[in-house]
Design a protein around this motif. Sequence first.
Motif, PDB file in Angstrom:
ATOM      1  N   VAL A  59      37.181  84.265  10.644  1.00 40.93           N
ATOM      2  CA  VAL A  59      37.932  82.939  10.309  1.00 40.93           C
ATOM      3  C   VAL A  59      38.385  81.456   9.824  1.00 40.93           C
ATOM      4  O   VAL A  59      36.743  80.610   9.951  1.00 40.93           O
ATOM      5  N   HIS A  61      43.787  82.150   9.339  1.00 43.32           N
ATOM      6  CA  HIS A  61      43.089  80.965  10.069  1.00 43.32           C
ATOM      7  C   HIS A  61      44.133  80.495  10.841  1.00 43.32           C
ATOM      8  O   HIS A  61      45.177  80.890  11.294  1.00 43.32           O
ATOM      9  N   TRP A  72      38.650  89.861   9.214  1.00 44.41           N
ATOM     10  CA  TRP A  72      37.854  88.784   9.655  1.00 44.41           C
ATOM     11  C   TRP A  72      38.031  88.648  10.910  1.00 44.41           C
ATOM     12  O   TRP A  72      38.912  89.617  12.078  1.00 44.41           O
TER      13      TRP A  72
END
Length: 173
Positions: A7, A24, A134
């Motif tokens: 991430v 994110h 991710w």
Amino acid sequence: MYEPNVVGDWQEFDEHPGLRARVHRVEVGEPPRGRDDAAEGLTYFRLRVTVENRSERAFCLHLEDGQIDVRIGPDGEGAFIDWRNSQFVEGFDVHPLRRATAVVHAAGAEADLARVDVQVQLRIDDEWTGRRLWTGAVGAGPGPAGTCPSASREELAHQLTAFLRDQAEEGTA
């Protein structure tokens, strides 16, 4: 061997040179329009998926429900996605040197939030990209939000690579 992104990392899309994305800011937080009754007893968190255009032409971006899959915990169970509170990107022209961000509000058992996997598949100019993955955690320690509290990025990437290699070897045995 395919290695998922941590991430916060940017991932390039080979099929569309100059286009990149990242997951994110995975953090605990209540949704802006109130909790969904179906999420009772669960901990809400949110994450952002940002797509950046570093090419010389505009791309029409679709990043809607169904194109972002969030899995939590050691067994990879699906997180509850609060579609009403989430903000998606629907047919937005991302011009050169511009970004567009989707915000996903999700919920899950607090004990499972130490492992979060997010899979994203973009639709660009009515063409689908390959899926990207991710991995991280919600509300991690002193580092940036969304990173693994007990490991650096390199350690986490190494652990994931070793795990995936072991899984691949078990599958061929």
